[in-house]
Motif scaffolding. Structure first.
Motif, PDB file in Angstrom:
ATOM      1  N   SER A   1     -17.966  -9.821  -1.009  1.00  0.00           N
ATOM      2  CA  SER A   1     -18.009 -11.148  -2.084  1.00  0.00           C
ATOM      3  C   SER A   1     -18.680 -12.135  -1.687  1.00  0.00           C
ATOM      4  CB  SER A   1     -16.364 -11.309  -2.584  1.00  0.00           C
ATOM      5  OG  SER A   1     -16.582 -12.667  -3.093  1.00  0.00           O
ATOM      6  N   ALA A   2     -18.713 -12.776  -0.349  1.00  0.00           N
ATOM      7  CA  ALA A   2     -19.650 -13.592   0.065  1.00  0.00           C
ATOM      8  C   ALA A   2     -21.084 -13.251   0.030  1.00  0.00           C
ATOM      9  CB  ALA A   2     -18.929 -14.055   1.346  1.00  0.00           C
TER      10      ALA A   2
ATOM     11  N   GLY B   1     -26.512 -13.076  -5.618  1.00  0.00           N
ATOM     12  CA  GLY B   1     -26.768 -12.568  -7.106  1.00  0.00           C
ATOM     13  C   GLY B   1     -25.607 -13.279  -8.009  1.00  0.00           C
ATOM     14  N   GLY B   2     -25.183 -14.508  -7.582  1.00  0.00           N
ATOM     15  CA  GLY B   2     -23.947 -15.181  -8.358  1.00  0.00           C
ATOM     16  C   GLY B   2     -22.632 -14.407  -8.381  1.00  0.00           C
ATOM     17  N   SER B   3     -22.158 -14.728  -9.511  1.00  0.00           N
ATOM     18  CA  SER B   3     -20.646 -14.087  -9.770  1.00  0.00           C
ATOM     19  C   SER B   3     -20.899 -12.544  -9.930  1.00  0.00           C
ATOM     20  CB  SER B   3     -20.078 -14.831 -10.898  1.00  0.00           C
ATOM     21  OG  SER B   3     -21.132 -14.401 -12.202  1.00  0.00           O
ATOM     22  N   THR B   4     -21.883 -12.172 -10.834  1.00  0.00           N
ATOM     23  CA  THR B   4     -22.269 -10.672 -10.905  1.00  0.00           C
ATOM     24  C   THR B   4     -22.448  -9.941  -9.446  1.00  0.00           C
ATOM     25  OG1 THR B   4     -23.035 -10.987 -13.302  1.00  0.00           O
ATOM     26  CG2 THR B   4     -23.468  -8.838 -12.276  1.00  0.00           C
TER      27      THR B   4
ATOM     28  N   GLY C   1      -9.973   0.609  -2.934  1.00  0.00           N
ATOM     29  CA  GLY C   1     -10.293  -0.623  -2.107  1.00  0.00           C
ATOM     30  C   GLY C   1     -11.620  -1.186  -2.898  1.00  0.00           C
ATOM     31  N   GLY C   2     -12.524  -0.269  -3.352  1.00  0.00           N
ATOM     32  CA  GLY C   2     -13.395  -0.784  -4.736  1.00  0.00           C
ATOM     33  C   GLY C   2     -13.078  -1.219  -5.929  1.00  0.00           C
ATOM     34  N   LEU C   3     -12.117  -0.748  -6.378  1.00  0.00           N
ATOM     35  CA  LEU C   3     -11.444  -1.014  -7.573  1.00  0.00           C
ATOM     36  C   LEU C   3     -10.553  -2.220  -7.695  1.00  0.00           C
ATOM     37  CD1 LEU C   3     -10.608   2.197  -9.365  1.00  0.00           C
ATOM     38  CD2 LEU C   3     -12.501   0.861  -9.940  1.00  0.00           C
ATOM     39  N   GLY C   4      -9.914  -2.535  -6.566  1.00  0.00           N
ATOM     40  CA  GLY C   4      -9.175  -3.476  -6.260  1.00  0.00           C
ATOM     41  C   GLY C   4      -9.739  -4.674  -6.172  1.00  0.00           C
ATOM     42  N   ALA C   5     -10.964  -4.543  -5.167  1.00  0.00           N
ATOM     43  CA  ALA C   5     -11.707  -5.786  -4.697  1.00  0.00           C
ATOM     44  C   ALA C   5     -12.563  -6.340  -5.841  1.00  0.00           C
ATOM     45  CB  ALA C   5     -12.597  -5.368  -3.624  1.00  0.00           C
ATOM     46  N   ALA C   6     -13.076  -5.378  -6.653  1.00  0.00           N
ATOM     47  CA  ALA C   6     -13.756  -5.794  -7.947  1.00  0.00           C
ATOM     48  C   ALA C   6     -12.930  -6.622  -8.776  1.00  0.00           C
ATOM     49  CB  ALA C   6     -14.636  -4.597  -8.411  1.00  0.00           C
TER      50      ALA C   6
ATOM     51  N   ILE D   1     -13.040 -10.497 -10.037  1.00  0.00           N
ATOM     52  CA  ILE D   1     -13.211 -11.058 -11.448  1.00  0.00           C
ATOM     53  C   ILE D   1     -12.068 -11.815 -11.769  1.00  0.00           C
ATOM     54  CG2 ILE D   1     -12.845 -10.305 -13.755  1.00  0.00           C
ATOM     55  CD1 ILE D   1     -14.452  -7.914 -12.864  1.00  0.00           C
ATOM     56  N   LEU D   2     -10.723 -11.586 -11.389  1.00  0.00           N
ATOM     57  CA  LEU D   2      -9.631 -12.524 -11.821  1.00  0.00           C
ATOM     58  C   LEU D   2      -9.710 -13.587 -10.988  1.00  0.00           C
ATOM     59  CD1 LEU D   2      -6.689  -9.649 -11.931  1.00  0.00           C
ATOM     60  CD2 LEU D   2      -7.709 -11.068 -13.706  1.00  0.00           C
ATOM     61  N   GLY D   3      -9.996 -13.427  -9.440  1.00  0.00           N
ATOM     62  CA  GLY D   3     -10.218 -14.895  -8.789  1.00  0.00           C
ATOM     63  C   GLY D   3     -11.344 -15.907  -9.299  1.00  0.00           C
ATOM     64  N   ASN D   4     -12.303 -15.278  -9.716  1.00  0.00           N
ATOM     65  CA  ASN D   4     -13.376 -16.247 -10.215  1.00  0.00           C
ATOM     66  C   ASN D   4     -12.929 -16.812 -11.336  1.00  0.00           C
ATOM     67  OD1 ASN D   4     -15.764 -17.139 -10.150  1.00  0.00           O
ATOM     68  ND2 ASN D   4     -16.734 -15.334 -11.315  1.00  0.00           N
ATOM     69  N   ALA D   5     -12.144 -16.360 -12.177  1.00  0.00           N
ATOM     70  CA  ALA D   5     -11.590 -16.871 -13.570  1.00  0.00           C
ATOM     71  C   ALA D   5     -10.794 -18.060 -13.346  1.00  0.00           C
ATOM     72  CB  ALA D   5     -11.216 -15.843 -14.508  1.00  0.00           C
ATOM     73  N   VAL D   6      -9.773 -17.842 -12.145  1.00  0.00           N
ATOM     74  CA  VAL D   6      -8.847 -18.743 -11.805  1.00  0.00           C
ATOM     75  C   VAL D   6      -9.088 -19.832 -10.953  1.00  0.00           C
ATOM     76  CG1 VAL D   6      -6.706 -19.065 -10.786  1.00  0.00           C
ATOM     77  CG2 VAL D   6      -6.985 -17.065 -12.139  1.00  0.00           C
ATOM     78  N   GLY D   7     -10.148 -19.677  -9.879  1.00  0.00           N
ATOM     79  CA  GLY D   7     -10.384 -20.482  -8.800  1.00  0.00           C
ATOM     80  C   GLY D   7     -11.928 -20.539  -8.492  1.00  0.00           C
ATOM     81  N   GLY D   8     -12.903 -19.993  -9.342  1.00  0.00           N
ATOM     82  CA  GLY D   8     -14.360 -20.235  -8.919  1.00  0.00           C
ATOM     83  C   GLY D   8     -14.497 -19.199  -7.930  1.00  0.00           C
ATOM     84  N   SER D   9     -15.629 -19.457  -7.111  1.00  0.00           N
ATOM     85  CA  SER D   9     -15.959 -18.579  -5.878  1.00  0.00           C
ATOM     86  C   SER D   9     -14.924 -18.541  -4.773  1.00  0.00           C
ATOM     87  CB  SER D   9     -17.282 -19.153  -5.448  1.00  0.00           C
ATOM     88  OG  SER D   9     -17.292 -20.536  -4.535  1.00  0.00           O
ATOM     89  N   THR D  10     -14.438 -19.731  -4.439  1.00  0.00           N
ATOM     90  CA  THR D  10     -13.497 -19.692  -3.382  1.00  0.00           C
ATOM     91  C   THR D  10     -12.108 -18.561  -4.125  1.00  0.00           C
ATOM     92  OG1 THR D  10     -13.739 -21.635  -2.549  1.00  0.00           O
ATOM     93  CG2 THR D  10     -11.999 -20.705  -2.002  1.00  0.00           C
ATOM     94  N   GLY D  11     -11.585 -18.682  -5.188  1.00  0.00           N
ATOM     95  CA  GLY D  11     -10.725 -17.702  -5.753  1.00  0.00           C
ATOM     96  C   GLY D  11     -11.304 -16.364  -5.976  1.00  0.00           C
ATOM     97  N   ALA D  12     -12.459 -16.200  -5.891  1.00  0.00           N
ATOM     98  CA  ALA D  12     -13.009 -14.853  -6.154  1.00  0.00           C
ATOM     99  C   ALA D  12     -12.925 -14.124  -4.748  1.00  0.00           C
ATOM    100  CB  ALA D  12     -14.539 -14.817  -6.510  1.00  0.00           C
ATOM    101  N   MET D  13     -13.305 -14.989  -3.680  1.00  0.00           N
ATOM    102  CA  MET D  13     -13.050 -14.384  -2.499  1.00  0.00           C
ATOM    103  C   MET D  13     -11.571 -13.914  -2.199  1.00  0.00           C
ATOM    104  SD  MET D  13     -15.943 -15.822   0.050  1.00  0.00           S
ATOM    105  CE  MET D  13     -16.336 -17.445  -0.476  1.00  0.00           C
ATOM    106  N   VAL D  14     -10.677 -14.883  -2.529  1.00  0.00           N
ATOM    107  CA  VAL D  14      -9.258 -14.634  -2.123  1.00  0.00           C
ATOM    108  C   VAL D  14      -8.887 -13.469  -3.061  1.00  0.00           C
ATOM    109  CG1 VAL D  14      -7.005 -15.418  -2.473  1.00  0.00           C
ATOM    110  CG2 VAL D  14      -8.777 -16.931  -1.387  1.00  0.00           C
TER     111      VAL D  14
END
Length: 154
Positions: free
Chosen positions: A38-39, A45-48, A78-83, A87-100
């Motif tokens: 994710s990092a 390439g941004g959020s995508t 792992g691939g499906l769960g991380a992706a 997506i859910l973390g990005n919607a809730v908390g931005g890039s930090t939420g996306a990594m979490v």
């Protein structure tokens, strides 16, 4: 500061995986791969790119952490769960939420996939349909396919 926290999380996950069980080790690998992917994807390439990187990293980390017979299931989970977590973390908390989210989703997906691979191996016969009946008609003399045609003479 952001990369130092990723490094600290990576080192702590690697350190705890030495004492973990098989499914937990796959989960930790998927979590670590999801965060790193994710990092790196976010930087490229941004959020995508972050979502794609989390999926690839979660799959790779889950496969590396899983034991030999469960690598495929752990990689898919792992691939499906991380992706999805990204997506859910990005919607809730931005890039930090996306990594979490990538860490949580990759870890849970890899552990669940590895566990599903274990249960599949335990309940299947592995292609040996008649293993229990191999010597069902044996007369005790163990003469292979001639066992009914030979007579024992004293």
């Amino acid at each position: 500061m952001k990369y130092s926290s990723i490094l600290l999380l990576s080192l702590s996950l690697i350190g705890t995986s030495a004492v973990a069980g098989d499914d937990l080790r796959a989960g930790l690998g998927g979590a670590l791969g999801g965060v790193v992917g994710s990092a790196v994807g976010n930087a490229v390439g941004g959020s995508t790119g972050s979502t794609i990187g989390a999926g690839i990293g979660g799959a790779a980390g889950g496969a590396v952490g899983a034991k030999r017979g469960d690598k495929t299931e752990a990689a898919i989970g792992g691939g499906l769960g991380a992706a999805g977590g990204n997506i859910l973390g990005n919607a809730v908390g931005g890039s930090t939420g996306a990594m979490v989210g990538a860490a949580l989703g990759g870890g849970a997906g890899s552990a669940l996939g590895s566990s599903m691979g274990d249960s599949d191996d335990r309940h299947s016969s592995g292609g040996r349909r008649y293993e229990g009946r191999r010597y069902a008609h044996d007369n005790g003399l163990h003469r292979g396919h001639h066992k009914k045609h030979w007579k024992h003479r004293d």
